[in-house]
Motif scaffolding. Sequence first.
Motif, PDB file in Angstrom:
ATOM      1  N   GLN A 141       0.698  -1.170  -0.106  1.00 52.61           N
ATOM      2  CA  GLN A 141       0.079   0.149   0.012  1.00 52.61           C
ATOM      3  C   GLN A 141       0.719   1.430  -0.046  1.00 52.61           C
ATOM      4  N   ALA A 150      -1.665   2.299  -6.370  1.00 50.28           N
ATOM      5  CA  ALA A 150      -2.305   2.578  -7.587  1.00 50.28           C
ATOM      6  C   ALA A 150      -1.046   2.603  -8.764  1.00 50.28           C
ATOM      7  N   PRO A 168      -5.859  -1.992  -8.592  1.00 52.56           N
ATOM      8  CA  PRO A 168      -6.085  -0.911  -7.796  1.00 52.56           C
ATOM      9  C   PRO A 168      -6.156   0.439  -8.596  1.00 52.56           C
TER      10      PRO A 168
END
Length: 326
Positions: free
Chosen positions: A158, A189, A248
């Motif tokens: 993360q 992401a 993501p």
Amino acid sequence: MSDEIDADIHPEYPVSWQAAALNGVLRGTMKPISTILLRNTAGMAVASRLICLGERVPGILPKHVTVKPETFGSCDGEWVRGGDDIDESKALLYFHGGAYFICSAATHRPITWRLSAVSRRPVLALDYRQGPIHTLAHSLTDALSAYQSLLDRGYRPQDILLAGDSAGGHLTLATLLALRDQGRPLPAAAICMSPWTDLSDARRRVNCWADPLLPAGRVDWLARRWTDGLDCRDPLVSPVYGDYTGVPPLMIVTGSTEILRDDGRRVALSARENGVPVTYEEWNRMPHVFAILADVVPEARLVFQHISRFIGAVEARAERSGMEAA
């Protein structure tokens, strides 16, 4: 989905004289040169040699930027830090573009140091193996190995972002799909600038004349070369055909007149259909991977502010999710 992340953005602004001038220069130089050279292995070698000569010219980086070489088994890379205000517990893994046969981490420092600055984290720019000696599978292996190396060094998934441009955008998406399919932890992401996502046998027709840099026929020729003997509609070969369920949030940036515009747009639409929040930005009359022109083009500097907002929205979304889970 978060409205801050899931959005189509078409920045409205008068095109700067710098961008207009560069579009003209690219159309009169790089596009015809590419049309001539990208026809055989010898021409590719000449193009690669020209880029290598350019790499030897020392680039001018701001004094607050540092670059440190790194080695990852089968390939090298470099850590780029865009200032002193860097969170060393986080990282961004960057894959440079170059059609899978030219360019390097060094050529893309105008992008990587700015990504470090706006993300407030060090950027690991990877010199993955490229053609014509190596295959797409070799490049993907290097990308996956570099990501695993970050995990082995203690970075949490993360706290990792992926990013890339053009062929590096292709590699970014292929890496996400491979990680998901292998059941491995995913990054927070990914950011793709002018991603090259369709290496299938479909001929390009959109923006063939409008693109100031890339000749459509040569892009199609390179796609056929890199996919020879492969299923060109395999999502790891042409990510535009991928199922993005479970990946993501994505940010995809394109120029309105580039021939790869729809490569990015189609991925954005497909990913949204699979439940993925996507920020899709289409910048008026900007050339392919215009972010690399940030030293001279105002719009290219501005796009990093947009990237910063996307990263901030991703981090805020993760914090809200963590609070709700607690």
